[in-house]
Scaffold this motif. Structure first.
Motif, mmCIF file in Angstrom:
data_model
loop_
_atom_site.group_PDB
_atom_site.id
_atom_site.type_symbol
_atom_site.label_atom_id
_atom_site.label_comp_id
_atom_site.label_asym_id
_atom_site.label_seq_id
_atom_site.Cartn_x
_atom_site.Cartn_y
_atom_site.Cartn_z
ATOM 1 N N VAL A 77 37.966 39.023 33.659
ATOM 2 C CA VAL A 77 37.605 38.342 34.950
ATOM 3 C C VAL A 77 38.351 37.111 34.646
ATOM 4 C CG1 VAL A 77 35.590 37.006 35.671
ATOM 5 C CG2 VAL A 77 35.453 39.353 34.708
ATOM 6 N N LEU A 87 30.614 36.142 36.678
ATOM 7 C CA LEU A 87 30.704 37.462 36.833
ATOM 8 C C LEU A 87 30.568 38.165 35.307
ATOM 9 C CD1 LEU A 87 33.770 37.745 38.946
ATOM 10 C CD2 LEU A 87 31.480 38.595 39.592
ATOM 11 N N CYS A 140 34.457 42.970 35.817
ATOM 12 C CA CYS A 140 35.264 43.759 36.911
ATOM 13 C C CYS A 140 35.505 44.995 36.580
ATOM 14 C CB CYS A 140 36.297 42.727 37.347
ATOM 15 S SG CYS A 140 37.400 43.688 38.674
ATOM 16 N N SER A 200 26.399 42.854 43.561
ATOM 17 C CA SER A 200 27.910 43.202 43.342
ATOM 18 C C SER A 200 28.758 43.290 44.483
ATOM 19 C CB SER A 200 27.944 44.689 42.700
ATOM 20 O OG SER A 200 27.527 44.826 41.467
ATOM 21 N N PHE A 206 32.964 44.175 41.213
ATOM 22 C CA PHE A 206 32.804 42.781 40.855
ATOM 23 C C PHE A 206 31.097 42.533 40.742
ATOM 24 C CE2 PHE A 206 36.636 43.113 43.038
ATOM 25 C CZ PHE A 206 37.426 42.385 42.304
ATOM 26 N N LYS A 250 41.774 42.794 42.840
ATOM 27 C CA LYS A 250 41.080 41.686 41.760
ATOM 28 C C LYS A 250 41.650 40.302 42.141
ATOM 29 C CE LYS A 250 40.695 40.551 37.235
ATOM 30 N NZ LYS A 250 41.974 39.355 37.142
ATOM 31 N N GLU A 257 39.355 37.656 43.777
ATOM 32 C CA GLU A 257 39.029 36.287 42.824
ATOM 33 C C GLU A 257 39.498 35.033 43.373
ATOM 34 O OE1 GLU A 257 38.732 37.981 38.199
ATOM 35 O OE2 GLU A 257 40.533 37.230 38.988
#
Length: 278
Positions: free
Chosen positions: A8, A16, A19, A43, A90, A140, A144
């Motif tokens: 993460v 979080l 992931c 999530s 996530f 991701k 993010e």
């Protein structure tokens, strides 16, 4: 099923838990039936490959949107997962999704909504960018970056929230609502409003699920399950009290739960085998 964690982003680690990437392979023509249980952790979930379906209130299966936000859950769920499906999840820490989804988290409890529903135009744009991402790592990075942009607008938590939340977790759900309110320095009614908005669950329900999950963490061997001892260790009045929680949160008896999940611990993040991002 193949699964691994991706690291993460440092700025998001306080929010979080992990992931995770899960890929169904070698399942054959028949979809895998996956049952979920009451869960403290909201999530954001991205789906790739063949469509995953979720059983609705009428008992019918319907496709799950490709990018969804799943709030905290107080009830079990059932999914049909075909071979080749991939889940990129996530998973938020309790009370930590609010900076990214705003309003009251109780609006999302026991619900699965598209990111467009949750974020409006910004969410619909992100759905398109996620659809274009070819790998879990690319997904991701897109997600993010969106989280970090939202985090920049965050003004901080109510001062009364962190201590009772931490106490409920450390006590494994055995602290009373009155004790949590004392920790917060507010009334039980005000604490409930805080938990509803920031966690998505009332303090009482939150503590019940914490206790249930703590007990499940000790269920690794059906042949050696000491139900009387487990009930006493986790603050249940008796076995009927424990059975009620299994029914409410898993839709199963304790023994039925063990047959479908031989090791709850293996389903938790520490059970995943990390794989390099490359």
């Amino acid at each position: 099923m193949k699964r691994y964690n991706m690291p993460v982003h440092e700025a998001l680690r306080p929010f979080l838990r992990y992931c995770v990437v899960k890929t169904i392979s070698g399942q054959g023509p028949e979809p895998l039936t996956n049952t979920t249980h009451a869960d403290l952790w909201p999530s954001l979930v991205v789906l790739k490959g063949p469509a995953i379906e979720m059983k609705d209130a009428s008992g019918r299966f319907a496709p799950v949107p490709r990018v969804t936000f799943m709030g905290a859950a107080t009830i079990p769920g059932e999914f049909s997962v075909p071979d080749g499906s991939q889940v990129i999840g996530f998973n938020f820490r309790p009370g930590k999704a609010h900076p990214f989804f705003g309003s009251g988290l109780d609006e999302f409890t026991d619900r699965v909504v598209t990111l467009g529903e949750a974020w409006g135009a910004e969410g619909r744009e992100l759905e398109e960018r996620v659809a274009e991402a070819k790998t879990p790592l690319a997904v991701k990075k897109v997600v993010e970056a969106a989280f970090i942009r939202r985090l920049e607008r965050f003004e901080g938590y109510p001062t009364a929230l962190p201590e009772p939340l931490e106490t409920a977790l450390e006590a494994q759900g055995t602290a009373s609502v009155a004790d949590l309110a004392r920790k917060a320095g507010c009334s039980a009614r005000h604490l409930k409003r805080l938990f509803d908005e920031w966690v998505g669950l009332s303090p009482k329900v939150f503590s019940r699920i914490v206790r249930f999950q703590a007990l499940c963490g000790r269920l690794t061997d059906p042949a050696q399950a000491d139900w009387v001892g487990l009930a006493a260790d986790h603050g249940y009045f008796d076995q009927s009290h424990l059975i009620r929680d299994f029914s409410d949160f898993a839709g199963l008896t304790p023994m039925g739960f063990l047959k479908t999940a031989a090791s709850w611990t293996a389903m938790q993040p520490q059970g995943f085998v990390p794989t390099p991002e490359a």
